[in-house]
Write an enzyme that holds these catalytic residues in place. Sequence first.
Site, PDB file in Angstrom:
ATOM      1  N   CYS A   2     -11.387 -81.025 -64.094  1.00 45.55           N
ATOM      2  CA  CYS A   2     -11.406 -80.677 -65.378  1.00 45.55           C
ATOM      3  C   CYS A   2     -11.827 -79.340 -65.304  1.00 45.55           C
ATOM      4  O   CYS A   2     -12.166 -78.710 -64.782  1.00 45.55           O
ATOM      5  CB  CYS A   2     -12.439 -81.453 -66.280  1.00 45.55           C
ATOM      6  SG  CYS A   2     -12.320 -83.282 -66.101  1.00 45.55           S
ATOM      7  N   ARG A  27      -6.153 -77.572 -63.996  1.00 50.63           N
ATOM      8  CA  ARG A  27      -7.024 -78.519 -63.280  1.00 50.63           C
ATOM      9  C   ARG A  27      -7.249 -79.765 -63.904  1.00 50.63           C
ATOM     10  O   ARG A  27      -7.779 -80.578 -63.425  1.00 50.63           O
ATOM     11  CB  ARG A  27      -8.445 -77.624 -63.669  1.00 50.63           C
ATOM     12  CG  ARG A  27      -8.555 -76.391 -63.051  1.00 50.63           C
ATOM     13  CD  ARG A  27     -10.051 -75.778 -63.463  1.00 50.63           C
ATOM     14  NE  ARG A  27     -11.237 -76.654 -62.945  1.00 50.63           N
ATOM     15  CZ  ARG A  27     -11.877 -76.704 -61.905  1.00 50.63           C
ATOM     16  NH1 ARG A  27     -11.189 -75.500 -61.019  1.00 50.63           N
ATOM     17  NH2 ARG A  27     -12.704 -77.346 -61.419  1.00 50.63           N
ATOM     18  N   TRP A  75      -9.144 -84.164 -67.211  1.00 52.59           N
ATOM     19  CA  TRP A  75      -8.222 -85.061 -66.035  1.00 52.59           C
ATOM     20  C   TRP A  75      -9.285 -86.274 -66.188  1.00 52.59           C
ATOM     21  O   TRP A  75     -10.271 -86.301 -65.538  1.00 52.59           O
ATOM     22  CB  TRP A  75      -8.280 -84.345 -64.722  1.00 52.59           C
ATOM     23  CG  TRP A  75      -7.241 -85.170 -63.940  1.00 52.59           C
ATOM     24  CD1 TRP A  75      -6.127 -85.554 -63.722  1.00 52.59           C
ATOM     25  CD2 TRP A  75      -7.583 -86.358 -63.037  1.00 52.59           C
ATOM     26  NE1 TRP A  75      -5.595 -86.064 -62.927  1.00 52.59           N
ATOM     27  CE2 TRP A  75      -6.832 -86.906 -62.256  1.00 52.59           C
ATOM     28  CE3 TRP A  75      -9.038 -86.713 -62.771  1.00 52.59           C
ATOM     29  CZ2 TRP A  75      -6.537 -88.038 -61.373  1.00 52.59           C
ATOM     30  CZ3 TRP A  75      -9.243 -87.968 -61.695  1.00 52.59           C
ATOM     31  CH2 TRP A  75      -7.790 -88.377 -61.006  1.00 52.59           C
ATOM     32  N   ASN A 101     -17.801 -81.593 -66.130  1.00 55.08           N
ATOM     33  CA  ASN A 101     -16.921 -81.628 -65.137  1.00 55.08           C
ATOM     34  C   ASN A 101     -17.334 -82.421 -64.158  1.00 55.08           C
ATOM     35  O   ASN A 101     -18.325 -81.843 -63.399  1.00 55.08           O
ATOM     36  CB  ASN A 101     -16.150 -80.342 -64.739  1.00 55.08           C
ATOM     37  CG  ASN A 101     -15.294 -80.603 -63.510  1.00 55.08           C
ATOM     38  OD1 ASN A 101     -14.774 -81.440 -63.216  1.00 55.08           O
ATOM     39  ND2 ASN A 101     -14.945 -79.396 -62.708  1.00 55.08           N
ATOM     40  N   GLY A 102     -16.926 -83.613 -63.522  1.00 53.49           N
ATOM     41  CA  GLY A 102     -17.613 -84.485 -62.455  1.00 53.49           C
ATOM     42  C   GLY A 102     -17.720 -85.769 -62.781  1.00 53.49           C
ATOM     43  O   GLY A 102     -17.129 -86.177 -63.570  1.00 53.49           O
ATOM     44  N   GLU A 487       4.452 -83.147 -45.390  1.00 54.32           N
ATOM     45  CA  GLU A 487       4.323 -82.323 -46.422  1.00 54.32           C
ATOM     46  C   GLU A 487       5.560 -82.369 -47.213  1.00 54.32           C
ATOM     47  O   GLU A 487       5.589 -82.281 -48.427  1.00 54.32           O
ATOM     48  CB  GLU A 487       3.910 -80.815 -45.836  1.00 54.32           C
ATOM     49  CG  GLU A 487       3.906 -79.686 -46.912  1.00 54.32           C
ATOM     50  CD  GLU A 487       2.927 -79.895 -48.040  1.00 54.32           C
ATOM     51  OE1 GLU A 487       2.388 -80.826 -47.852  1.00 54.32           O
ATOM     52  OE2 GLU A 487       3.137 -79.182 -49.074  1.00 54.32           O
ATOM     53  N   LYS A 491       5.441 -83.045 -51.189  1.00 52.58           N
ATOM     54  CA  LYS A 491       6.210 -82.019 -52.504  1.00 52.58           C
ATOM     55  C   LYS A 491       6.956 -83.072 -53.329  1.00 52.58           C
ATOM     56  O   LYS A 491       6.833 -82.824 -54.501  1.00 52.58           O
ATOM     57  CB  LYS A 491       6.749 -81.061 -51.728  1.00 52.58           C
ATOM     58  CG  LYS A 491       6.009 -80.078 -50.929  1.00 52.58           C
ATOM     59  CD  LYS A 491       4.894 -79.195 -51.880  1.00 52.58           C
ATOM     60  CE  LYS A 491       3.639 -79.556 -52.253  1.00 52.58           C
ATOM     61  NZ  LYS A 491       2.601 -79.882 -51.578  1.00 52.58           N
ATOM     62  N   GLU A 494       5.202 -85.743 -55.411  1.00 51.24           N
ATOM     63  CA  GLU A 494       4.344 -85.233 -56.521  1.00 51.24           C
ATOM     64  C   GLU A 494       4.848 -84.465 -57.423  1.00 51.24           C
ATOM     65  O   GLU A 494       4.293 -84.374 -58.707  1.00 51.24           O
ATOM     66  CB  GLU A 494       3.096 -84.353 -55.880  1.00 51.24           C
ATOM     67  CG  GLU A 494       3.220 -83.182 -55.382  1.00 51.24           C
ATOM     68  CD  GLU A 494       2.127 -82.449 -54.992  1.00 51.24           C
ATOM     69  OE1 GLU A 494       1.014 -82.882 -55.551  1.00 51.24           O
ATOM     70  OE2 GLU A 494       1.978 -81.683 -53.936  1.00 51.24           O
ATOM     71  N   HIS A 510      10.248 -98.573 -35.153  1.00 51.60           N
ATOM     72  CA  HIS A 510       9.431 -99.769 -35.198  1.00 51.60           C
ATOM     73  C   HIS A 510       9.237-100.124 -36.703  1.00 51.60           C
ATOM     74  O   HIS A 510       8.065-100.820 -36.916  1.00 51.60           O
ATOM     75  CB  HIS A 510       8.168 -99.036 -34.670  1.00 51.60           C
ATOM     76  CG  HIS A 510       8.045 -98.489 -33.353  1.00 51.60           C
ATOM     77  ND1 HIS A 510       8.049 -99.278 -32.220  1.00 51.60           N
ATOM     78  CD2 HIS A 510       8.363 -97.226 -32.931  1.00 51.60           C
ATOM     79  CE1 HIS A 510       8.064 -98.479 -31.228  1.00 51.60           C
ATOM     80  NE2 HIS A 510       8.604 -97.305 -31.621  1.00 51.60           N
ATOM     81  N   LYS A 609      -5.083 -79.675 -59.965  1.00 48.14           N
ATOM     82  CA  LYS A 609      -4.937 -78.770 -59.017  1.00 48.14           C
ATOM     83  C   LYS A 609      -6.435 -78.899 -58.076  1.00 48.14           C
ATOM     84  O   LYS A 609      -6.075 -78.906 -56.861  1.00 48.14           O
ATOM     85  CB  LYS A 609      -4.991 -77.627 -59.620  1.00 48.14           C
ATOM     86  CG  LYS A 609      -4.792 -76.456 -58.677  1.00 48.14           C
ATOM     87  CD  LYS A 609      -3.570 -76.489 -57.788  1.00 48.14           C
ATOM     88  CE  LYS A 609      -3.319 -75.428 -56.600  1.00 48.14           C
ATOM     89  NZ  LYS A 609      -2.499 -75.610 -55.779  1.00 48.14           N
TER      90      LYS A 609
HETATM   91  C1  AGP Z   1      -0.929 -80.721 -52.718  1.00 45.93           C
HETATM   92  O1  AGP Z   1       0.428 -80.331 -53.136  1.00 45.93           O
HETATM   93  C2  AGP Z   1      -1.692 -81.347 -53.662  1.00 45.93           C
HETATM   94  N1  AGP Z   1      -1.894 -80.462 -54.704  1.00 45.93           N
HETATM   95  C3  AGP Z   1      -3.062 -81.983 -53.146  1.00 45.93           C
HETATM   96  O2  AGP Z   1      -2.572 -82.794 -51.964  1.00 45.93           O
HETATM   97  C4  AGP Z   1      -4.104 -80.925 -52.322  1.00 45.93           C
HETATM   98  O3  AGP Z   1      -3.422 -80.346 -51.448  1.00 45.93           O
HETATM   99  C5  AGP Z   1      -5.267 -81.514 -52.094  1.00 45.93           C
HETATM  100  O4  AGP Z   1      -5.934 -82.165 -53.108  1.00 45.93           O
HETATM  101  C6  AGP Z   1      -6.232 -80.575 -51.296  1.00 45.93           C
HETATM  102  O5  AGP Z   1      -6.680 -79.552 -52.010  1.00 45.93           O
HETATM  103  P1  AGP Z   1      -7.343 -78.401 -51.538  1.00 45.93           P
HETATM  104  O6  AGP Z   1      -6.717 -77.728 -50.280  1.00 45.93           O
HETATM  105  O7  AGP Z   1      -7.864 -77.493 -52.677  1.00 45.93           O
HETATM  106  O8  AGP Z   1      -8.626 -78.810 -50.784  1.00 45.93           O
END
Ligand code: AGP
Length: 614
Positions: A2, A27, A75, A101-102, A487, A491, A494, A510, A609
């Site tokens: 958050c 965030r 969030w 936040n937490g 990766e 992308k 998400e 497999h 984020k």
């Molecule tokens: C990647 O596009 C995502 N936003 C997410 O998987 C991110 O890489 C992951 O949460 C790790 O974040 P960090 O690198 O800030 O630790």
Amino acid sequence: MCGIISYIGKQDALPILLDGLYRLEYRGYDSAGIAIIDHDGNVCHMRTAGRVDELANLLAAHPVQGSFGIAHTRWATHGAPSAANAHPHADCKNNVFVAHNGIVENHAKLRAALEREGHIFASETDSEVFAHLIERALGFLGNAGTLEDAVSEALRHVEGAYGIAVVSKKHPQKLVVARRSSPLLLGIGDNEFFAASDSSALLRHTRRIIYLDDNELGVLTPDGYEVRNIRHKPVPKQIELLTGSPEDMEKGGYDHFMEKEIHEAPDVLRNALRGRVLYEDGTAKLSALDASADKLSRINRIIFLSQGTSYYAGLAGKYMMEELAGVPSETLYASEFRYAPPPLNEQTLVVAISQSGETADTLEAVREAHRHHVPTLAIVNVVGSSIAREAGMGIYNYAGPEIGVASTKAFISQLAVLSLAAVWFGRQRNLSVLRGREILQELRQLPHKAEKILSNAARIRALADEYALYENFFFLGRKYNWPVALEGALKLKEISYTHAEGYASGEMKHGPIALVTSAFPSVVVAPSDSVYEKSVSNIHELKARGGKVIAVATEGNTEIVKIADHVMHIPRTQEILSPILTVIPLQLFAYFIAKKRGCDIDKPRNLAKSVTVE
Ligand code: AGP
């Protein structure tokens, strides 16, 4: 997870808090709220589901004057996104207001006890317990009690992670903030003070910041600030200077932060390499490693720990480290390592990779490594972040703020730093000067090669438009191409909400290949490398089953254009560095599909984020 922004000083708080919320919205963005205490001691407490824009519209109809207050963009963890669950939360008497936040791990027990004492809760959240705990503490302390003492008393009962900001009607012109495991920074202005979850909300107002550490409180008034621990003892803190510029927070003419950050790859590579290439010696200058060279010479095992995109960088890092340094390496999810650490000893090195430096699982994994007396190295982008400050050694990416929720430039930078670290470890062992120089020389060419790929963005966009409506994709790769395939799938998942699975190519036979049809295309990462022939076989297997294939291949390869349905080209490069280039077409492919589908690219649904909760 958050975003918190708070202000106390001589200016009108409202515009400062709203601007801060917009800068922190990446965030978390499912609901937002504000609490400002005006000059007459009245509180403007507004909350709404939805984005910060919704809150701004609400406030436009109810303007408020006041020079101190707190604001929050959420969030959701406990309790659905709604106005009632939005922060700040109030106590029973609407006197105390808290943004958090937490996660409060023992919130259920605390809530039950507070309800038994007659407290009425208005939300489903864990965070609301702070408001009632502070209310109760103020009652115990009586009229002589200060807000900061009440906050300290309240925090004694809380288990879990918090970054909180607190104001109270009965304690005018005072802002109390506190932190444990969730980031909180103080901004030191001219007779005005700020507190925020990260520096992006502070940069426009001040570069002078103080990082709160765990179990510390900040007490801010228009006349000054004090940092104390929860035993009320003052704690001397260093004022640090923020780098970067407010422009870093702007889109720079691109439609999305993600697009801008993909196009920053060449500069990101230059920044990652700057001052770190010792070409003559065929090694890297990494001061954290140099300072611990003796200890690191005894390392006989490396464990990379991270989540998400950073985990995939760690997978590539494992291959790099084993190829160049011959050190047995593995890559684990930090969230698994925490609960099932493998046997560890002081000859093991844990490498934590994190763009934000605040990912809760990665931070806790670093702490778990320390509990086993294992040395830790952090590869982090956000300067001064928790992981950067808690790890024993650190290497910064210097990639600049990454605002788009989907990580792009950070991944490129992580791979470059990992290759430098692998060269460093290799040259400390048996890697030759010549081989070291070869890699460093190629690394220095990569910014230009990345620019070449980016110059073909329009062709990748045309391909993405052609495939934008497919609902399922495989992303396949072998050896260094496997982390890139994973990766690329992440992308696409998400930001376009398209189902995409990344697999090691050899695994298709497999089981997964049963899914291949003409409606289930595959992206195959197949540069000219040591496993290229195997990749071609995989493409034939897919084609034989009616599957469409989009290949990422090395320019000049005239064979693959006859086999695959489409090819996205990259310039020739060394296999060990190829992920830095092969990922760029996949980032663009995902971006353009999401754009074609009209998705909210910089703030995808359900995501945030920085995952600062477990
Ligand atoms: C990647 O596009 C995502 N936003 C997410 O998987 C991110 O890489 C992951 O949460 C790790 O974040 P960090 O690198 O800030 O630790």
